[in-house]
Design an enzyme around this catalytic site. Structure first.
Site, short mmCIF file in Angstrom:
data_model
loop_
_atom_site.label_atom_id
_atom_site.label_comp_id
_atom_site.label_asym_id
_atom_site.label_seq_id
_atom_site.Cartn_x
_atom_site.Cartn_y
_atom_site.Cartn_z
N TYR A 53 48.99 32.59 44.66
CA TYR A 53 48.87 32.48 43.26
C TYR A 53 49.92 32.87 42.19
CZ TYR A 53 44.02 34.20 45.22
OH TYR A 53 42.78 34.11 45.68
N HIS A 111 45.34 32.95 54.58
CA HIS A 111 44.38 32.64 53.49
C HIS A 111 43.52 31.58 53.92
CE1 HIS A 111 45.02 32.25 49.03
NE2 HIS A 111 43.99 32.21 49.08
N1 NAP Z 1 40.50 33.59 49.60
C1 NAP Z 1 40.16 32.49 48.94
O1 NAP Z 1 40.25 31.63 49.28
C2 NAP Z 1 39.88 32.77 47.55
C3 NAP Z 1 39.34 31.83 46.63
C4 NAP Z 1 38.60 32.04 45.44
C5 NAP Z 1 38.76 33.21 44.90
N2 NAP Z 1 39.44 34.30 45.73
C6 NAP Z 1 39.36 35.91 45.42
O2 NAP Z 1 38.33 36.15 44.53
C7 NAP Z 1 38.29 36.27 43.05
C8 NAP Z 1 37.19 36.11 42.23
O3 NAP Z 1 36.98 34.78 42.51
P1 NAP Z 1 36.84 33.65 41.31
O4 NAP Z 1 38.45 33.96 40.62
O5 NAP Z 1 36.44 32.28 41.71
O6 NAP Z 1 36.04 34.16 40.07
P2 NAP Z 1 34.88 34.76 39.74
O7 NAP Z 1 35.10 36.38 39.79
O8 NAP Z 1 33.64 34.43 40.71
O9 NAP Z 1 34.45 34.24 38.16
C9 NAP Z 1 35.54 34.57 37.29
C10 NAP Z 1 34.92 33.88 35.90
O10 NAP Z 1 33.78 34.64 35.57
C11 NAP Z 1 34.16 34.84 34.26
N3 NAP Z 1 33.71 36.26 34.05
C12 NAP Z 1 34.09 37.46 34.78
N4 NAP Z 1 33.62 38.37 34.28
C13 NAP Z 1 32.62 38.17 33.42
C14 NAP Z 1 31.67 38.95 32.55
N5 NAP Z 1 31.47 40.14 32.56
N6 NAP Z 1 31.08 38.13 31.73
C15 NAP Z 1 31.28 36.82 31.54
N7 NAP Z 1 32.22 36.17 32.14
C16 NAP Z 1 32.79 36.63 33.25
C17 NAP Z 1 35.82 35.07 34.06
O11 NAP Z 1 36.25 34.41 32.75
P3 NAP Z 1 37.17 35.49 31.70
O12 NAP Z 1 38.44 35.56 32.27
O13 NAP Z 1 36.75 34.97 30.62
O14 NAP Z 1 36.35 36.90 31.90
C18 NAP Z 1 36.09 33.79 34.97
O15 NAP Z 1 35.88 32.59 34.30
C19 NAP Z 1 39.58 35.60 42.94
O16 NAP Z 1 40.37 35.95 41.73
C20 NAP Z 1 40.35 35.68 43.93
O17 NAP Z 1 41.20 37.21 44.00
C21 NAP Z 1 39.64 34.05 46.85
#
Ligand code: NAP
Length: 282
Positions: A53, A111
């Protein structure tokens, strides 16, 4: 009591705050620093990052500057999927500790079981080599727990069959309508905690009409319902946001979804349009 600091207990006895703050795609510098700072101010005590990241420095600085004792913040980072050797895994770990400015992590994850552009290909021996490094890191006390991410049943079975150390966690894509039932069940049966990454489908499920309708019934936002859904299924959500109001919004999860609605939510088809799923997800 704060819901964010209630814990799950990992299979080695370590307690993990049941909601974590995700930091994927949050650029290093002001944005990662502020988002992490706001998350800690809002009550999160569990932060999820990864070497790839490229934001570990800002995340670590925000944690340090918060003044919250190190022992009260649960920090997870991940070893790059591309680096499938024992030596490189040890180097990656040292680099993450240096970036974060800490002398131990709470949870260290592989990962993915394959380099991203080769998703689905088998790396059984290489994953065992990396796991050997993880076992040594764990035994040294520099990671309080170790686990994996994006592992399917075959990848998990490979570790279980060939190592004495069981992964504590499998972090997988998990949101309403996409809960990877085979992998989730295997983890549950083997006492491996499932962490839900992309619990909001990277934002792509937030306008789903069926989910919106149920959220309205409870007087909560779609994001809150989606996160509570994950918790009700005994899984640990990792929401990400760079907006202070969303970060706070996502902490208000102190409500219950009744059994009928939970069953409805669990029966929905993929609630996100155009969500990327890799070869082994489903
Ligand atoms: N291990 C892996 O391979 C892997 C892969 C993907 C993700 N991850 C982990 O999982 C975490 C979460 O997954 P993700 O990054 O895909 O995102 P997510 O949490 O599924 O969604 C994030 C999105 O939702 C929006 N959002 C968040 N809260 C909101 C709310 N209350 N109202 C409206 N919009 C909202 C955010 O925009 P705003 O910023 O505008 O709020 C962003 O665009 C990652 O950050 C990472 O730490 C791990």
């Amino acid at each position: 009591m704060t819901l964010l600091t209630d814990t799950f207990t990992l299979n080695n006895g370590i307690k993990i705050p049941q909601v974590g703050f995700g930091t994927w795609e949050i650029p290093d510098g002001e944005e990662a620093y502020n988002s992490t700072k706001w998350a800690l101010e809002a009550g999160y005590r569990h932060i999820d990052t990864a070497l790839v990241y490229e934001n570990e420095k800002s995340v670590g600085k925000a944690i340090k500057d918060s003044g919250i004792p190190r022992s009260e913040v649960f920090i997870t980072t991940k070893q790059p999927a591309e680096n499938k050797s024992y030596d490189q895994a040890l180097k990656d770990f040292d680099q993450s500790l240096k970036n974060l400015g800490i002398d131990y992590v709470d949870l260290y994850l592989i990962h993915a079981p394959w380099p991203w552009d080769l998703a689905g290909k088998r790396y059984n021996q290489e994953n065992l080599d990396v796991w050997k490094a993880f076992t040594e890191i764990y035994q040294s006390g520099r990671a309080k727990a170790v686990g994996v991410s994006n592992f399917d049943v075959i990848d998990l079975q490979n570790i279980l069959d060939n190592s004495k150390l069981k992964p504590a966690v499998n972090q997988i894509q998990y949101y309403i309508g996409f809960t990877e039932p085979k992998i989730s069940k295997f983890c549950k049966d083997n006492d491996i905690l499932v962490e839900a990454y992309s619990p909001l489908a990277t934002g792509k499920m937030l306008n789903n009409p069926q989910v919106k309708e149920i959220a309205a019934k409870y007087g909560v936002t779609t994001a809150q319902l989606a996160l509570r859904f994950v918790l009700e299924n005994g899984v640990l959500p990792l929401p990400r946001s760079t907006k202070k109001d969303h970060i706070v919004d996502n902490t208000n999860l102190n409500f219950q979804i009744d059994a009928e609605d939970l069953s409805t939510l669990n029966s929905l088809k993929d609630t996100a349009s155009n969500m990327y799923h890799n070869e082994t997800q489903g």
